[in-house]
Design an enzyme around this catalytic site. Structure first.
Site, short mmCIF file in Angstrom:
data_model
loop_
_atom_site.label_atom_id
_atom_site.label_comp_id
_atom_site.label_asym_id
_atom_site.label_seq_id
_atom_site.Cartn_x
_atom_site.Cartn_y
_atom_site.Cartn_z
N LYS A 1 0.84 -1.20 0.00
CA LYS A 1 0.00 0.00 0.00
C LYS A 1 0.87 1.25 0.00
CE LYS A 1 -3.99 1.83 2.62
NZ LYS A 1 -4.88 1.54 3.77
N SER B 1 -9.60 1.70 2.99
CA SER B 1 -8.78 2.54 2.12
C SER B 1 -7.77 1.74 1.30
CB SER B 1 -8.02 3.56 2.99
OG SER B 1 -7.13 2.91 3.89
N SER C 1 -10.03 -0.89 6.89
CA SER C 1 -9.39 -0.67 5.59
C SER C 1 -8.73 -1.89 4.98
CB SER C 1 -8.37 0.47 5.69
OG SER C 1 -9.03 1.71 5.78
#
Length: 449
Positions: free
Chosen positions: A79, A157, A181
């Site tokens: 990420k 996210s 997330s």
């Protein structure tokens, strides 16, 4: 090789010489580069040359019987929230583009490398990790694997992390989880996402959202895959995962908040999964958890996320607030009105909440609840800010309950082939990580009838 190989099957293929790290990386790079696919929106940066070089190195080590782990050479995605040496950490934003490149890998990235995993690139995300939907106006929004011709949100996210797994652009993904997330995008893409007990995995080297709630966890194809990655991230030896028999599992379904306002498909799929577990001998009890109402009070002004993100962002907002996603900026700015006294009140309320909730759920092996109240909304339906706000809260609600508890939780796909993706979440008090993995491994095939 199966359609969706696991870390275990890939490790076996590498060991037997049926594939090579070079081949695995080249295949993932080809999927990322496919103009008909989601690669351009899934990845903010692809580290092609370094990934191929690392793959070649792992192949040489394996030939010399010196591979650092059975998983050496398997591609993983990272990420964009994490530091990777020599790269700029943008956190899905344009506001950090001119930052200096990281001087070192984040500890979690270093641990994955030490096990021989190949970092293939940085995945897209909600700007600064502040939404459960996954829309990013700066780098594009990768579509959920569901019904691509229409276009549904990927969940956030860790949006790109989930899509990278669903589309086999990587075989493990490093995400973060502050209010769901890892679990929300896993639910929206039919894969597995894990939120560990916060203290298991070091938070250094990652851009924070909320230091009280942030957890660093994996997304992958199966429970066993997530268990492997979690062990590596926690710097523990990878142990064989022993699935628990469904018969005799003591599961509690919280009726407070967690079952409110569910989409029809979520309610139907969840009840079907419970029925399947019950038929296999699981002991399922529906219980009230009145403590969950406290979470609404703690978050009424924005809670930890608003207060702690504002503390981190306030100077950057002053100089570059105009380049933030307006939907992210407005949520961070809620923290400006939270006083020190308010914050101290939330700290005390949370301590009490954790103690009382842990006592209530102690008789059970785990809580079981829908991961999200909604199925993945259509991207086109969220152009309106009010519609976005409503669906964002629905995506985050159930997951947030567990972050406030400082618990551990996993989202498992519960839908059938061709159905809209729905996640089933297993959760427990902090420190129950191994138990959650064993329970989840025992039920992951049972719930998909």
């Amino acid at each position: 090789m199966p359609d969706h190989p696991t870390l275990a099957s890939l490790a076996a293929d590498l060991d037997a010489g049926r594939t090579t790290a070079r081949k695995l990386v080249e295949e993932c790079l080809a999927r990322i580069a496919d103009p008909a696919g989601e690669g351009a929106r899934t990845f903010i940066h692809v580290d092609k040359d370094a990934a191929l070089a690392a793959a070649d190195a792992m192949d040489h080590l394996r030939k010399a019987n010196a591979a650092p782990s059975p998983y050496a050479g398997i591609p993983v995605s990272i990420k964009d929230l994490y530091d990777i040496k020599g790269q700029v950490t943008r956190a899905g934003s344009r506001a950090l583009e001119d930052s200096a490149p990281a001087e070192a890998d984040a500890p979690v990235v270093a641990r994955l490398r030490r096990a021989g995993f190949v970092v293939i690139g940085r995945t897209n995300m909600t700007e600064f990790a502040y939404s459960g939907i996954g829309i990013n106006p700066h780098y594009g929004t990768p579509k959920s694997v569901f019904n691509r011709s229409v276009g549904h949100v990927p969940g956030g996210s860790s949006s790109g992390a989930a899509v990278s797994i669903a589309d086999r652009m990587a075989y493990g993904a490093l995400g973060t989880d502050t209010g769901g997330s890892c679990r929300i995008p896993a639910a929206y893409n039919g894969i597995v996402g894990y939120k560990p007990t916060q203290a298991r995995v070091p938070l250094t080297g990652g851009v924070p959202l909320s230091s009280s709630l942030d957890s660093f966890g994996p997304l992958a194809r199966s429970v066993a895959c997530c268990a492997v990655l979690d062990a590596v991230l926690a710097d523990e030896a990878v142990q064989p995962l022993q699935p628990r028999p469904v018969k005799g599992m003591r599961l509690a379904v919280p009726t407070t908040i967690a079952l409110d306002d569910l989409d029809d498909e979520v309610a139907k799929t969840f009840e079907r999964a419970l029925a399947a577990l019950s038929r296999q001998g699981a002991l399922i009890e529906r219980i009230e958890v009145p403590e969950f109402n406290d979470v609404l009070v703690m978050n009424s002004k924005g809670g930890f996320a608003a207060a702690e993100s504002y503390a981190w962002h306030r100077y950057l907002l002053a100089s570059k607030g105009d380049v933030y996603d307006p939907r992210v900026r407005v949520r961070i700015l809620r923290g400006e009105s939270i006083s020190a006294a308010d914050y101290i009140d939330i700290l005390g309320a949370r301590s009490s909440f954790i103690a009382r909730t842990e006592k209530r759920i102690a008789p059970y092996d785990a809580l079981v609840l829908p991961t999200t109240a909604n199925t993945p909304p259509k991207i086109a339906d969220l152009a309106d800010d009010q519609a976005f706000a409503v669906q964002n809260l629905r995506s985050l609600r159930n997951c947030t309950l567990i972050n406030m508890l400082d618990g551990c939780a996993i989202s498992l796909p519960a839908h059938g082939e061709g159905e809209v993706p729905v996640g089933l979440m297993l959760a427990a008090a902090g420190g129950s990580d191994r138990r959650i993995f064993e329970l989840a491994a025992g039920m992951e095939d049972v719930i998909r009838v």
